[in-house]
Design a protein around this motif. Structure first.
Motif: not given
Lengths: 127, 572
Positions: B3-4, B7, B10-11, B14, B17-18, B21-22, B25, B28-29, B48-49
């Motif tokens: 888990e450590n 964790f 992921l930490r 973050r 990845l954000l 994503l932005v 987005a 594409i937009l 969009i596809f």
């Protein structure tokens, strides 16, 4: 005030409101459901999900789970749209529109749960 | 543990990845909003596809192709901007992953996880050694030489990584971590069913205490052995049932007392507890008729003084810092002991023995050399503090050397490998020294000039199934049978049974006629060949029969038939 909570709260509520915006309208009428709204819902939900990465609390785990459910449903909706429009070229028939909107409706339910969880967390931990 | 790691990943992922994503987005937009022209020059908007498809391959490969129609200049401008933005977002994401992989905390977490998994999969009994300093190193080395398993925890990473480089006979998993943390002890197998014992050897009394508390609380059946340098901590450890507490200074002082009272027993003790393969030592006879001088009144000096006074010997103490160590009531000289005048004042010319027991090796050597010039006939005891100084300490040829690390390692090795040997020695203390002298001469006859091998050996299914079966069938097997050479039964093996442990009885040096019974535990000392041959006797039925009857019975079917015919013919 915890800025992390503000940002996450903002995105989770935005996901819900956008989802609601996409969802309202006649379920079979493609004119009532705009593709950009769905796009926005997907992006905002993805952001909300990533924001919950690495949160070790019990509440964080639940929020991650609900976000993942919403994402799953929204991606399914987007795939249905893509298949109808581009792969089979049937266009947005009432059947297709209905399934897209109902999938997004499911995602909205998950978003509602997220927001409820968020409110519970806020009420429980008055910090 | 796992888990450590998840964790941590992921930490750290973050943020990148954000960003990705932005960037995706927005790209594409933009593509869907910017109007394009199709083949006929009509205005069209990318779906969009299609935009998602285009951005996906643009961002990762910059492989070009403008679909489904050639782009307008506005679209190209937008794509150019998106390209740089997406490449940067990817570089950021990869950079974060790479720095995460190289991150110390991350690597430590991975190493800890792997270590814990390895221990969980252990099936053979092992000892958990906390602290891999001089003592730990010596202990692990001698344990692995005997084929026993060990697991090591040390707070110093340099020490745990050096294990990989050492030429040990068994692989020894090592964790770089704080042994006073319960989680680390658990990962190292404190509650593992195969964990046979835990040894706390760190140089911090408090840590040793904490390890022992942890062990007694989490796994009460475990054998706990602790090093302690202060009587306070010793009492504390003993209060909750630590099995063995090893204090090097008290141990040495006790040895010294044995050397005074029973030189042969002391010699025997050193031979039997010595490391296999090391040379036999000569007997020492510390003089008791004249006073002794003890230099250094620390923990060691105090322990020695107590013992010497117990023997009725007059002691003069030389100490440089009595304000730190305290001082005895009488016969005290302030000073280092390295100069002739302090030693003269202490009465070196009339003294019989000298203990150079400060915590500084150079001073100890200097004390010995100065004292020998003044009184060449002195009996010299020297304390060695640093392992690296072995050569120079050996060069002064002291009559007795006290090296705390080696002393503890030897004692714990015996406690872990042959606990019956301690029982034997404590029983031997009640015997006359002449008894010990006779035994010592018998032992020295067994082995040429090396320390004898010592084995504990039980009559049970694991170690001697054939003998056990033979005894169950009503067979009679004595110690003299065990000592017969399975190749020529008239010869005896070079071994002595020192002790038999039979339910509540202890048979010290049993007679050759003593029968061996099922469930006995034997403590045997001898040379290596004797042990391998003895194993034949107890685990091979044919050999056992030969030992008992002297008749080498045929084993194969044909020879059995032939032998039967022959004996019939002989009878006729």
């Amino acid at each position: 005030m915890n800025p992390e909570k503000v940002v996450f709260g903002f995105f989770i509520v935005l996901a819900l409101t956008l989802n609601f915006g996409f969802f309202v309208g006649e379920i079979e009428n493609p004119d009532h459901h705009h593709v950009y709204e769905l796009f926005a819902v997907v992006v905002v939900n993805l952001i909300a999900t990533v924001l919950k990465f690495g949160d070790r609390s019990q509440m964080g785990a639940l929020l991650l789970a609900t976000s993942l459910v919403a994402i799953l449903q929204l991606i399914a909706a987007a795939l249905v749209w893509t298949f109808a429009e581009h792969v089979y070229s049937v266009g947005l028939t009432p059947v297709v529109t209905a399934s897209i909107v109902s999938l997004s409706g499911g995602a909205m339910l998950a978003n509602v749960i997220s927001v409820v969880l968020l409110i519970i967390e806020t009420v429980m931990l008055r910090r | 543990m796992m888990e450590n790691i998840v964790f941590l990943i992921l930490r750290r992922m973050r943020q990148p990845l954000l960003t990705l994503l932005v960037v995706y987005a927005i790209a594409i937009l933009g593509l869907t909003l910017i109007p394009g022209r199709d083949d006929n020059g009509e205005v069209w908007h990318m779906g969009i596809f299609h935009a998602f498809y285009f951005v996906s391959y643009m961002a990762t490969t910059i492989g070009f192709g403008e679909i489904p129609y050639a782009f307008t200049d506005t679209q190209r401008l937008w794509v150019s901007l998106s390209m740089y933005a997406s490449v940067m977002a990817w570089i950021y994401a990869f950079g974060t992953i790479l720095s995460l992989v190289q991150d110390r905390t991350f690597q430590d977490a991975i190493a800890e996880y792997k270590f814990a998994r390895r221990i969980r999969r252990f099936r053979e009994p092992f000892h958990l050694i906390c602290g891999y300093g001089e003592t730990g190193t010596a202990l692990v080395k001698s344990l692995t030489q005997r084929g026993q398993h060990a697991v090591v925890i040390d707070i110093d990473e340099a020490r745990t990584s050096v294990i990989q480089l050492q030429d040990l006979r068994e692989s020894v998993p090592a964790l770089h971590g704080d042994a006073s943390i319960t989680r680390h002890l658990q990962e190292a197998g404190l509650q593992h069913p195969a964990c046979a014992g835990i040894v706390a050897l760190t140089d911090d009394n408090e840590v040793n205490l904490k390890i022992s508390i942890n062990a007694k609380l989490l796994n009460p059946s475990l054998k706990v052995i602790c090093r302690a340098d202060s009587h306070d901590v010793e009492k504390n450890m003993a209060s909750f049932g630590t099995d063995h507490i090893v204090d090097p200074f008290d141990t040495f002082a006790a040895h010294l007392a044995v050397a005074f009272q029973a030189p042969c027993l002391y010699l025997l003790q050193r031979w039997l507890t010595g490391r296999e393969g090391s040379p036999l030592t000569e007997p020492v006879y510390p003089p008791q008729d004249k006073p002794w001088i003890v230099c250094g009144y620390g923990r060691f000096g105090k322990a020695v003084c107590r013992r010497l006074e117990g023997e009725g010997i007059k002691v003069t103490v030389v100490e440089m810092r009595p304000d730190l160590t305290g001082r005895p009531e009488e016969d005290f000289v302030a000073g280092r002991g390295t100069e002739a005048d302090t030693l003269m004042e202490a009465g070196i010319e009339q003294a019989a023995g000298l203990v150079a027991g400060t915590d500084n090796d150079a001073n100890n050597l200097s004390i010995v050399m100065t004292a020998r010039e003044l009184n060449p006939k002195l009996f010299v005891v020297v304390r060695q503090n640093q392992h690296g100084n072995s050569d120079i300490i050996n060069a002064v040829e002291a009559d007795m050397t006290m090296h705390p690390s080696a002393l503890i390692a030897d004692k714990i090795r015996v406690l872990l490998a042959t606990p019956m040997l301690y029982e034997f020695i404590s029983l031997a203390l009640y015997q006359d020294d002449s008894w010990a002298c006779e035994l010592a001469s018998r032992v020295s006859a067994l082995v040429r000039d090396e320390v004898p091998h010592i084995r504990e050996w039980a009559v049970d299914e694991v170690q001697s199934a054939v003998l056990q079966e033979y005894l169950h069938q009503g067979g009679h097997f004595t110690i003299s049978d065990l000592m017969r050479n399975p190749w020529q039964r008239d010869r005896t093996l070079k071994a002595i049974v020192l002790l038999i442990h039979r339910r509540n009885d202890r048979l010290l040096l049993p007679d050759p006629d003593t029968p061996i019974k099922v469930g006995d535990r034997l403590l045997i000392c001898g040379n290596r060949t004797a042990f391998t041959r003895m194993l034949w006797t107890v685990s091979h039925r044919h050999t056992l029969d030969y030992i008992k009857t002297g008749y080498d019975a045929p084993q194969s079917w044909v020879w059995r038939k032939l032998a039967a015919r022959q004996s019939r013919r002989r009878r006729q």
